[in-house]
Design a protein around this motif. Structure first.
Motif, PDB file in Angstrom:
ATOM      1  N   ARG A 139       0.837  -1.197   0.000  1.00 44.87           N
ATOM      2  CA  ARG A 139       0.000   0.000   0.000  1.00 44.87           C
ATOM      3  C   ARG A 139       0.885   1.265   0.000  1.00 44.87           C
ATOM      4  O   ARG A 139       1.210   1.804   1.054  1.00 44.87           O
ATOM      5  CB  ARG A 139      -0.933  -0.027   1.205  1.00 44.87           C
ATOM      6  N   PRO A 140       1.292   1.755  -1.174  1.00 44.20           N
ATOM      7  CA  PRO A 140       1.938   3.067  -1.238  1.00 44.20           C
ATOM      8  C   PRO A 140       0.892   4.160  -1.009  1.00 44.20           C
ATOM      9  O   PRO A 140      -0.201   4.117  -1.574  1.00 44.20           O
ATOM     10  CB  PRO A 140       2.484   3.131  -2.674  1.00 44.20           C
ATOM     11  N   THR A 141       1.222   5.130  -0.196  1.00 46.08           N
ATOM     12  CA  THR A 141       0.308   6.209   0.170  1.00 46.08           C
ATOM     13  C   THR A 141       1.065   7.527   0.185  1.00 46.08           C
ATOM     14  O   THR A 141       2.232   7.571   0.583  1.00 46.08           O
ATOM     15  CB  THR A 141      -0.293   5.950   1.567  1.00 46.08           C
ATOM     16  N   MET A 142       0.406   8.601  -0.247  1.00 49.80           N
ATOM     17  CA  MET A 142       0.997   9.922  -0.155  1.00 49.80           C
ATOM     18  C   MET A 142       0.015  10.868   0.519  1.00 49.80           C
ATOM     19  O   MET A 142      -1.172  10.873   0.177  1.00 49.80           O
ATOM     20  CB  MET A 142       1.385  10.471  -1.527  1.00 49.80           C
ATOM     21  N   ILE A 143       0.519  11.653   1.465  1.00 52.44           N
ATOM     22  CA  ILE A 143      -0.333  12.594   2.198  1.00 52.44           C
ATOM     23  C   ILE A 143       0.328  13.969   2.249  1.00 52.44           C
ATOM     24  O   ILE A 143       1.557  14.090   2.253  1.00 52.44           O
ATOM     25  CB  ILE A 143      -0.616  12.107   3.641  1.00 52.44           C
ATOM     26  N   GLY A 144      -0.497  14.998   2.297  1.00 49.69           N
ATOM     27  CA  GLY A 144       0.000  16.344   2.533  1.00 49.69           C
ATOM     28  C   GLY A 144       0.214  16.548   4.009  1.00 49.69           C
ATOM     29  O   GLY A 144      -0.665  16.238   4.825  1.00 49.69           O
ATOM     30  N   THR A 145       1.377  17.068   4.401  1.00 49.47           N
ATOM     31  CA  THR A 145       1.707  17.172   5.820  1.00 49.47           C
ATOM     32  C   THR A 145       1.889  18.606   6.301  1.00 49.47           C
ATOM     33  O   THR A 145       2.170  18.825   7.484  1.00 49.47           O
ATOM     34  CB  THR A 145       2.999  16.386   6.129  1.00 49.47           C
ATOM     35  N   GLN A 146       1.761  19.591   5.428  1.00 52.15           N
ATOM     36  CA  GLN A 146       1.969  20.971   5.866  1.00 52.15           C
ATOM     37  C   GLN A 146       0.963  21.335   6.952  1.00 52.15           C
ATOM     38  O   GLN A 146      -0.230  21.069   6.830  1.00 52.15           O
ATOM     39  CB  GLN A 146       1.817  21.929   4.694  1.00 52.15           C
ATOM     40  N   LYS A 147       1.460  21.945   8.020  1.00 49.32           N
ATOM     41  CA  LYS A 147       0.567  22.318   9.130  1.00 49.32           C
ATOM     42  C   LYS A 147       0.048  23.732   8.882  1.00 49.32           C
ATOM     43  O   LYS A 147       0.715  24.723   9.167  1.00 49.32           O
ATOM     44  CB  LYS A 147       1.270  22.186  10.476  1.00 49.32           C
ATOM     45  N   THR A 148      -1.129  23.785   8.348  1.00 51.27           N
ATOM     46  CA  THR A 148      -1.789  25.054   8.060  1.00 51.27           C
ATOM     47  C   THR A 148      -3.268  24.799   7.823  1.00 51.27           C
ATOM     48  O   THR A 148      -3.640  23.757   7.289  1.00 51.27           O
ATOM     49  CB  THR A 148      -1.184  25.737   6.818  1.00 51.27           C
ATOM     50  N   LEU A 149      -4.093  25.726   8.212  1.00 51.55           N
ATOM     51  CA  LEU A 149      -5.522  25.632   7.919  1.00 51.55           C
ATOM     52  C   LEU A 149      -5.887  26.435   6.681  1.00 51.55           C
ATOM     53  O   LEU A 149      -7.053  26.491   6.299  1.00 51.55           O
ATOM     54  CB  LEU A 149      -6.350  26.107   9.122  1.00 51.55           C
ATOM     55  N   GLY A 150      -4.885  27.022   6.064  1.00 54.13           N
ATOM     56  CA  GLY A 150      -5.126  27.690   4.796  1.00 54.13           C
ATOM     57  C   GLY A 150      -5.292  26.663   3.685  1.00 54.13           C
ATOM     58  O   GLY A 150      -4.644  25.616   3.687  1.00 54.13           O
ATOM     59  N   VAL A 151      -6.165  26.960   2.729  1.00 51.54           N
ATOM     60  CA  VAL A 151      -6.400  26.029   1.625  1.00 51.54           C
ATOM     61  C   VAL A 151      -5.469  26.395   0.476  1.00 51.54           C
ATOM     62  O   VAL A 151      -5.561  27.486  -0.092  1.00 51.54           O
ATOM     63  CB  VAL A 151      -7.866  26.080   1.152  1.00 51.54           C
ATOM     64  N   GLY A 152      -4.560  25.493   0.128  1.00 51.78           N
ATOM     65  CA  GLY A 152      -3.622  25.729  -0.947  1.00 51.78           C
ATOM     66  C   GLY A 152      -2.759  24.502  -1.150  1.00 51.78           C
ATOM     67  O   GLY A 152      -2.874  23.519  -0.415  1.00 51.78           O
ATOM     68  N   PRO A 153      -1.872  24.528  -2.138  1.00 54.36           N
ATOM     69  CA  PRO A 153      -0.996  23.378  -2.390  1.00 54.36           C
ATOM     70  C   PRO A 153      -0.128  23.089  -1.171  1.00 54.36           C
ATOM     71  O   PRO A 153       0.458  24.016  -0.596  1.00 54.36           O
ATOM     72  CB  PRO A 153      -0.142  23.832  -3.580  1.00 54.36           C
ATOM     73  N   PRO A 154      -0.026  21.830  -0.746  1.00 54.79           N
ATOM     74  CA  PRO A 154       0.792  21.508   0.415  1.00 54.79           C
ATOM     75  C   PRO A 154       2.265  21.825   0.158  1.00 54.79           C
ATOM     76  O   PRO A 154       2.798  21.531  -0.911  1.00 54.79           O
ATOM     77  CB  PRO A 154       0.592  20.003   0.599  1.00 54.79           C
ATOM     78  N   GLY A 155       2.919  22.419   1.158  1.00 54.05           N
ATOM     79  CA  GLY A 155       4.342  22.704   1.048  1.00 54.05           C
ATOM     80  C   GLY A 155       5.212  21.551   1.485  1.00 54.05           C
ATOM     81  O   GLY A 155       6.435  21.588   1.331  1.00 54.05           O
ATOM     82  N   SER A 156       4.600  20.509   2.029  1.00 58.17           N
ATOM     83  CA  SER A 156       5.347  19.314   2.429  1.00 58.17           C
ATOM     84  C   SER A 156       4.436  18.103   2.287  1.00 58.17           C
ATOM     85  O   SER A 156       3.209  18.213   2.320  1.00 58.17           O
ATOM     86  CB  SER A 156       5.855  19.440   3.868  1.00 58.17           C
ATOM     87  N   ALA A 157       5.047  16.946   2.111  1.00 54.84           N
ATOM     88  CA  ALA A 157       4.285  15.712   1.916  1.00 54.84           C
ATOM     89  C   ALA A 157       5.091  14.537   2.432  1.00 54.84           C
ATOM     90  O   ALA A 157       6.311  14.628   2.635  1.00 54.84           O
ATOM     91  CB  ALA A 157       3.942  15.518   0.440  1.00 54.84           C
TER      92      ALA A 157
END
Length: 413
Positions: A186-204
């Motif tokens: 099971r390969p999985t990718m998640i966005g990990t940026q800590k922000t409540l703003g809606v936008g492209p994740p800066g970390s994953a």
């Protein structure tokens, strides 16, 4: 948070080894995977590099379960593969570590805006004990498409296949020798940026875990009955039904539970006023029928119009059908067809069989479909659990998965 940067001059063949740690040390060393917003990159980002792999094996290997006790997706292997990404530098050094919990900030965007996609593929053990993957290039192609659709980073497919192959070989003791068993990856990718703003994740974070699994039907094929579902929609034009996103799956559970409460194992998802047949449960759907006008045998499945998942097993069924059924007089057709067409074909004795296709089961034969208050029989006799085409497809695909039929689809780890 301090980050380990990959040296530009690192030798390509290097594998970094780290000392084994005690369970307490592993707990204390839990890595924080959430990152704060960062400036946009000014240089080309680093791609995944298998030569930078850091291997840290567990000091406490798990005991193996008896093959007959394996339950799909409930038991996991000793290790996991993790690779971090951030928008400033790109993909970081890959790590294989003991299986452990992730440490994520509660504000990580995966929790709030569903920045998550995944894949499902299997590793098999052939007669010589070699570990094989089945068409991993197709899984990685789809993984990249899913990630790109939700603004997560893409990657070099060959590099990730290399790492997954190493991971599968490391965990090969979990694959029973008996035919029908495999290691579900099971390969999985998640966005990990800590922000409540809606936008492209800066970390994953990309991670891979593995679960040893037995035959989907341990006592042989068991045909299922479906409930045609039109009150809930799995996917729609312009949506993301053709991507493998976690957000596609949770909304399907309530309709499935309702179908099961009425005695049906899965939903047959219909779409629109014309009730086009799309998918069955989490699988692609196939119907074998005789054409009303010509009498020719046809293998039908819905086209990839943006609402249908690009299933690896779907593609395998179509390829094998064109290779082996077409010379026998079958027409292999990808087109839209309706539930009314299936009902009419069943009533006229032209519906030969129907089945779902997916990684977990390979094929899942269908006995009947509940539609508008009646049962539509899908061609099986009372004593039959599978039709001829479903049985052939299962056998043909398994032969390539286990290396019995030498073919480019089988990737030796």
């Amino acid at each position: 948070m301090m980050r380990r940067l990959i040296p530009r001059c690192a030798p390509r063949a290097t594998v970094f080894l780290t000392p084994r740690r005690s369970p307490l040390g592993l707990l204390q060393a839990a890595r924080q995977y959430s990152a704060s917003p960062a400036a946009a990159p000014q240089t080309k980002l680093q791609d995944i590099d298998p030569a930078q792999l850091v291997l840290n094996t567990t000091p406490n290997p798990k005991p193996l379960k008896k093959p007959e006790d394996l339950v799909f997706g409930r038991n996991f292997t000793d290790h996991m593969l993790t690779i971090e990404w951030d928008q400033a530098t790109g993909w970081q050094r890959p790590h294989i570590t003991p299986y452990q919990n992730l440490s994520l900030d509660p504000a990580s965007c995966v929790f709030h805006y569903a920045f998550e996609c995944f894949e499902g593929l299997k590793a098999y053990k052939d007669k010589e004990g070699r570990v094989r993957l089945f068409r991993p290039d197709k899984n990685m192609e789809r993984f990249n498409k899913s990630a790109a659709r939700i603004a997560l980073p893409t990657f070099d497919s060959a590099a990730l296949i290399d790492l997954i192959a190493r991971f599968a070989k490391l965990e090969s003791r979990f694959i029973p020798e008996e035919r029908g068993y495999s290691l579900y990856l099971r390969p999985t990718m998640i966005g990990t940026q800590k922000t409540l703003g809606v936008g492209p994740p800066g970390s994953a974070l990309l991670f891979v875990i593995a679960s040893p699994v037995g035959p989907y039907y341990p006592t042989g094929f068991k045909a299922v009955s479906l409930e045609a579902t039109d009150y809930a929609v799995r996917a729609w034009p312009g949506g993301v039904g053709d991507k493998k996103l976690g957000a596609n799956y949770a909304p399907c559970i309530v309709p499935q539970r309702e179908a099961m409460s009425r005695g049906f194992q899965q939903n047959l998802w219909l779409f629109g006023e014309d009730e086009y047949v799309t998918e069955v449960g989490t699988m692609n759907f196939f119907a074998a029928v005789r054409n009303k006008q010509t009498g020719r045998k046809e293998l039908l499945t819905a086209p990839l119009d943006g609402t249908i998942l690009e299933g690896v097993t779907r593609d395998s069924v179509l390829s094998l059908a064109r290779e082996r059924l077409a010379p026998e007089g079958w027409d292999i057709i990808e087109r839209k067809f309706t539930m009314r067409e299936l009902d009419e074909a069943a009533a006229e004795g032209r519906l030969i069989e129907a089945f779902g296709a997916g990684t977990a089961a390979i094929v899942s034969p269908v006995r009947a479909i509940s539609w508008r208050g009646k049962l539509v029989n899908c061609g099986l006799k009372d004593h039959e659990e599978s039709g001829e085409i479903a049985t052939k497809m299962k056998n043909w695909i398994e032969a390539r998965q286990y290396g019995d039929d030498a073919h480019e689809w089988s990737y030796v780890c």
